[in-house]
Design a protein around this motif. Structure first.
Motif, PDB file in Angstrom:
ATOM      1  N   UNK A   1     -22.231  74.139  66.435  1.00  0.00           N
ATOM      2  CA  UNK A   1     -23.535  73.766  66.976  1.00  0.00           C
ATOM      3  C   UNK A   1     -23.435  73.016  68.299  1.00  0.00           C
ATOM      4  N   UNK A   2     -22.500  72.072  68.407  1.00  0.00           N
ATOM      5  CA  UNK A   2     -22.410  71.317  69.652  1.00  0.00           C
ATOM      6  C   UNK A   2     -21.869  72.181  70.786  1.00  0.00           C
ATOM      7  N   UNK A   3     -20.912  73.077  70.486  1.00  0.00           N
ATOM      8  CA  UNK A   3     -20.377  73.957  71.525  1.00  0.00           C
ATOM      9  C   UNK A   3     -21.444  74.903  72.056  1.00  0.00           C
ATOM     10  N   UNK A   4     -22.391  75.288  71.197  1.00  0.00           N
ATOM     11  CA  UNK A   4     -23.414  76.255  71.595  1.00  0.00           C
ATOM     12  C   UNK A   4     -24.420  75.682  72.583  1.00  0.00           C
ATOM     13  N   UNK A   5     -24.453  74.366  72.783  1.00  0.00           N
ATOM     14  CA  UNK A   5     -25.403  73.773  73.723  1.00  0.00           C
ATOM     15  C   UNK A   5     -24.938  73.911  75.170  1.00  0.00           C
ATOM     16  N   UNK A   6     -23.722  74.386  75.383  1.00  0.00           N
ATOM     17  CA  UNK A   6     -23.205  74.614  76.739  1.00  0.00           C
ATOM     18  C   UNK A   6     -23.269  76.110  77.039  1.00  0.00           C
ATOM     19  N   UNK A   7     -24.228  76.557  77.828  1.00  0.00           N
ATOM     20  CA  UNK A   7     -24.425  78.004  78.026  1.00  0.00           C
ATOM     21  C   UNK A   7     -23.229  78.729  78.621  1.00  0.00           C
ATOM     22  N   UNK A   8     -22.458  78.065  79.472  1.00  0.00           N
ATOM     23  CA  UNK A   8     -21.346  78.745  80.143  1.00  0.00           C
ATOM     24  C   UNK A   8     -20.053  78.699  79.347  1.00  0.00           C
ATOM     25  N   UNK A   9     -20.003  77.907  78.271  1.00  0.00           N
ATOM     26  CA  UNK A   9     -18.769  77.732  77.510  1.00  0.00           C
ATOM     27  C   UNK A   9     -18.422  78.991  76.729  1.00  0.00           C
ATOM     28  N   UNK A  10     -17.146  79.183  76.398  1.00  0.00           N
ATOM     29  CA  UNK A  10     -16.757  80.338  75.575  1.00  0.00           C
ATOM     30  C   UNK A  10     -17.409  80.243  74.202  1.00  0.00           C
ATOM     31  N   UNK A  11     -17.594  81.365  73.525  1.00  0.00           N
ATOM     32  CA  UNK A  11     -18.167  81.335  72.173  1.00  0.00           C
ATOM     33  C   UNK A  11     -17.231  80.626  71.203  1.00  0.00           C
ATOM     34  N   UNK A  12     -17.805  80.147  70.107  1.00  0.00           N
ATOM     35  CA  UNK A  12     -17.037  79.380  69.130  1.00  0.00           C
ATOM     36  C   UNK A  12     -15.854  80.174  68.587  1.00  0.00           C
ATOM     37  N   UNK A  13     -16.006  81.476  68.422  1.00  0.00           N
ATOM     38  CA  UNK A  13     -14.914  82.281  67.858  1.00  0.00           C
ATOM     39  C   UNK A  13     -13.669  82.228  68.747  1.00  0.00           C
ATOM     40  N   UNK A  14     -13.851  82.011  70.065  1.00  0.00           N
ATOM     41  CA  UNK A  14     -12.699  81.901  70.962  1.00  0.00           C
ATOM     42  C   UNK A  14     -12.131  80.489  70.976  1.00  0.00           C
ATOM     43  N   UNK A  15     -12.955  79.494  70.713  1.00  0.00           N
ATOM     44  CA  UNK A  15     -12.494  78.112  70.719  1.00  0.00           C
ATOM     45  C   UNK A  15     -11.795  77.733  69.426  1.00  0.00           C
ATOM     46  N   UNK A  16     -12.185  78.365  68.300  1.00  0.00           N
ATOM     47  CA  UNK A  16     -11.745  77.913  66.981  1.00  0.00           C
ATOM     48  C   UNK A  16     -10.224  77.951  66.821  1.00  0.00           C
ATOM     49  N   UNK A  17      -9.571  79.021  67.251  1.00  0.00           N
ATOM     50  CA  UNK A  17      -8.134  79.149  67.029  1.00  0.00           C
ATOM     51  C   UNK A  17      -7.327  78.109  67.817  1.00  0.00           C
ATOM     52  N   UNK A  18      -7.566  77.922  69.143  1.00  0.00           N
ATOM     53  CA  UNK A  18      -6.826  76.874  69.863  1.00  0.00           C
ATOM     54  C   UNK A  18      -7.094  75.472  69.299  1.00  0.00           C
ATOM     55  N   UNK A  19      -8.305  75.220  68.817  1.00  0.00           N
ATOM     56  CA  UNK A  19      -8.598  73.916  68.224  1.00  0.00           C
ATOM     57  C   UNK A  19      -7.789  73.714  66.943  1.00  0.00           C
ATOM     58  N   UNK A  20      -7.663  74.780  66.147  1.00  0.00           N
ATOM     59  CA  UNK A  20      -6.871  74.691  64.916  1.00  0.00           C
ATOM     60  C   UNK A  20      -5.414  74.393  65.245  1.00  0.00           C
ATOM     61  N   UNK A  21      -4.864  75.050  66.248  1.00  0.00           N
ATOM     62  CA  UNK A  21      -3.463  74.806  66.622  1.00  0.00           C
ATOM     63  C   UNK A  21      -3.279  73.391  67.164  1.00  0.00           C
ATOM     64  N   UNK A  22      -4.283  72.884  67.889  1.00  0.00           N
ATOM     65  CA  UNK A  22      -4.206  71.498  68.370  1.00  0.00           C
ATOM     66  C   UNK A  22      -4.199  70.522  67.201  1.00  0.00           C
ATOM     67  N   UNK A  23      -4.914  70.865  66.122  1.00  0.00           N
ATOM     68  CA  UNK A  23      -4.879  70.017  64.926  1.00  0.00           C
ATOM     69  C   UNK A  23      -3.494  70.037  64.298  1.00  0.00           C
ATOM     70  N   UNK A  24      -2.881  71.217  64.208  1.00  0.00           N
ATOM     71  CA  UNK A  24      -1.543  71.313  63.633  1.00  0.00           C
ATOM     72  C   UNK A  24      -0.536  70.500  64.430  1.00  0.00           C
ATOM     73  N   UNK A  25      -0.739  70.411  65.755  1.00  0.00           N
ATOM     74  CA  UNK A  25       0.161  69.614  66.591  1.00  0.00           C
ATOM     75  C   UNK A  25      -0.155  68.127  66.517  1.00  0.00           C
ATOM     76  N   UNK A  26      -1.186  67.754  65.798  1.00  0.00           N
ATOM     77  CA  UNK A  26      -1.542  66.342  65.685  1.00  0.00           C
ATOM     78  C   UNK A  26      -2.380  65.816  66.829  1.00  0.00           C
ATOM     79  N   UNK A  27      -2.839  66.706  67.730  1.00  0.00           N
ATOM     80  CA  UNK A  27      -3.619  66.265  68.885  1.00  0.00           C
ATOM     81  C   UNK A  27      -5.090  66.063  68.537  1.00  0.00           C
TER      82      UNK A  27
END
Length: 579
Positions: A395-421
């Motif tokens: 929901x928060x990502x969708x408020x930025x019209x120019x941002x990539x869709x959530x489906x493209x953001x989800x995977x890098x965010x998951x990997x950042x979690x695995x790295x502890x970031x």
């Protein structure tokens, strides 16, 4: 950890898995079970060449294996047998180091290190990064994956979800919209633009709402100076509307941008679009006359084509004037206000437009990016969105019209979690279950209490990225009797909040007011007192026609508005600024 054995058979199975057990590792009925197994000939005591509890229990069936691995001093050990015992031991421990093998099996440090490295080569172990405080450690691959999953599960479980009101108040303070958190002066402008990087809004919103409400004393010419000096570049989203949506991007921002498509522009400018684009290809910043000479067309035709290419995000320019409406071609400073918030007329300064001509250049074309470039782009967006929204989810990502869709953001965010970031958890009630935040921000949000400090009423544009309520926003505005209040996201609509809770909806620059039933009378009066701050060069008269759908003159708000200087203007009231 292992579940304690409940029978002699389970004790035998545990010993088979771990290999050997020292006296300090035996508790409860385990000793009784071992003596029963010894009487049955299923376990024996074996002496290891170690000073640390050398007498240990092993399975009788593995006695020969242990005698080969740790023979009498007169013969050398069988390396394969020793490898089997060491590999099994490290597989049953979460982390292990050289000192552990030295203490348990009497190995010298060099032999222990070699044994661990051989297990790494075989693919059984992973060597973890060393730190100044800790020596090198190794972990079984499967154990390491389990530890990471457990750590992530504990982090997610420990996150405490706050209410939408708490999150809204937290975000208002984080984005410098509270008086106590506002930025000050021209030097603060770059920081404000970095926090809003990639967000798109009409230029009038940038100059009249987004930046003035974050920076005390904001002047539009500060923005002109940053763009002229290329500290930030403007880019439009690609809309043919009168006021295109634009963003301010720093030169370091590598995030992708929606592919521009000016094909639906006015047919009258089509013949010149390609000529101007070709004239700019392979060149740096150019003046209109230079482009006209190269393209072989008139300067007026170049200007028309450039404006079309600008609003579609194909080109950029080092001046803001070309994107302002003709009537606002000079940089207006917002009307100064008195300490009470009442606008003062006759004190508006206008900064004359700079006589130099603007320079134009193409944005780099975005052909199919390499995988590394695509990943860098997504990570760049993730960084700015996390900074802007504090908690990033669908929901928060969708408020930025120019941002990539959530489906493209989800995977890098998951990997950042695995790295502890990043930390994933359920941080805010009412948002999607998959939510990410920086660890320090998650902790700060969990501690945030809007009631800990005096909460003043905050007026915010419905288009502001810090606004979490209304149509297209993460949260609806609830009504006491059920249902929700409408708040469309457009330039004339506003919301007043106290401690993150919606109090007053303002539509059409004040024509329609909705006092929310959950607000007290004092809160509504405090919210209405902010109406005069909507005045500006284009809004010298604030008219209130209705309050809660009834004529304003006959509403409970009439005396409150009259106390603010509003006069009768049937069927409502009006504030004539400076009259």
């Amino acid at each position: 950890g292992e579940r304690p054995p409940r029978s002699a058979d389970e004790m035998a199975e545990l010993l088979r898995r771990v290999g050997d057990l020292a006296p300090s590792e035996i508790s409860g009925p385990m000793e009784l079970f071992l003596h029963r197994l010894e009487a049955q000939g299923r376990v024996v005591s074996f002496t290891f060449p170690s000073e640390d509890e050398p007498e240990r229990w092993i399975s009788t069936e593995e006695l020969t294996l242990h005698e080969q691995a740790f023979p009498a001093k007169t013969t050398g050990p069988d390396s394969e047998a020793r490898h089997t015992i060491l590999a099994r031991h490290v597989a049953t421990r979460p982390l292990i180091g050289v000192v552990d093998l030295v203490a348990r099996y009497g190995l010298d440090p060099a032999e222990a290190t070699s044994a661990l490295e051989s297990l790494v080569t075989a693919g059984d172990l992973v060597r973890l990064e060393e730190s100044p405080e800790e020596a090198a450690r190794w972990a079984d691959r499967r154990n390491l994956a389990d530890m990471r999953r457990l750590t992530l599960a504990l982090r997610r479980r420990d996150s405490v979800a706050v209410t939408p009101e708490v999150f809204a108040d937290f975000l208002l303070r984080r984005q410098h919209l509270y008086p106590s958190t506002q930025l000050q002066g021209e030097a603060a402008l770059p920081a404000a633009l970095v926090s809003l990087e990639g967000f798109t809004a009409p230029l009038s919103q940038w100059e009249q709402e987004l930046l003035p409400r974050r920076i005390l004393g904001f002047r539009s010419n500060w923005l002109d100076d940053l763009v002229r000096d290329s500290q930030f570049r403007l880019r439009a989203l690609g809309s043919p509307r009168d006021e295109p949506l634009i963003a301010f991007l720093s030169p370091e921002f590598v995030g992708s941008w929606p592919e521009p498509d000016p094909s639906d522009a006015a047919p009258s400018v089509h013949p010149h679009l390609n000529a101007v684009r070709d004239a700019l290809t392979g060149r740096g910043a150019c003046f209109v006359d230079e482009i006209a000479t190269t393209a072989g067309i008139k300067p007026s035709q170049v200007q028309s084509a450039l404006r079309t290419l600008l609003i579609y995000g194909v080109v950029t320019v080092d001046r803001l004037d070309p994107i302002r409406k003709q009537a606002d071609s000079t940089a207006d400073v917002p009307i100064p206000t008195s300490p009470s918030g009442r606008p003062r007329l006759g004190r508006t300064r206008r900064t004359a437009s700079r006589p130099t001509q603007p320079r134009w250049w193409l944005w780099p074309t975005t052909s199919i990016p390499e995988a590394s470039e695509s990943n860098s782009s997504i990570l760049a967006w993730a960084e700015v969105l996390l900074d802007r929204h504090a908690v990033l989810c669908r929901e928060t990502a969708a408020t930025d019209p120019a941002a990539p869709p959530w489906r493209e953001l989800a995977d890098p965010l998951h990997h950042a979690e695995l790295r502890g970031e990043l930390r994933r958890g359920y941080f805010v009630e009412g948002l999607s279950g998959i939510q990410y935040a920086l660890p320090e921000i998650a902790d700060e949000l969990a501690r945030h209490d809007p009631k800990s400090t005096a909460a003043s009423p905050i007026l915010i544009s419905s288009l502001d990225p810090a606004n979490l309520y209304g149509s297209g926003a993460p949260f609806d505005i609830p009504l006491l009797e059920g249902g929700t209040a409408k708040l469309l996201r457009n330039a004339g609509n506003f919301l007043v909040l106290i401690a993150g809770r919606p109090i007053l909806i303002i539509e059409a620059h004040g024509k329609r007011l909705t006092g929310l039933p959950s607000a007290s009378e004092s809160e509504l009066q405090a919210a209405l007192a902010l109406l005069p701050s909507l005045a500006g060069p284009g809004h010298r008269v604030i008219k209130v026609d209705t309050y809660n759908t009834a004529p304003a003159l006959a509403s409970p708000a009439a005396p409150w508005l009259a106390a603010l200087g509003f006069v009768r203007n049937p069927p409502g009231l009006a504030l004539y600024v400076g009259w």
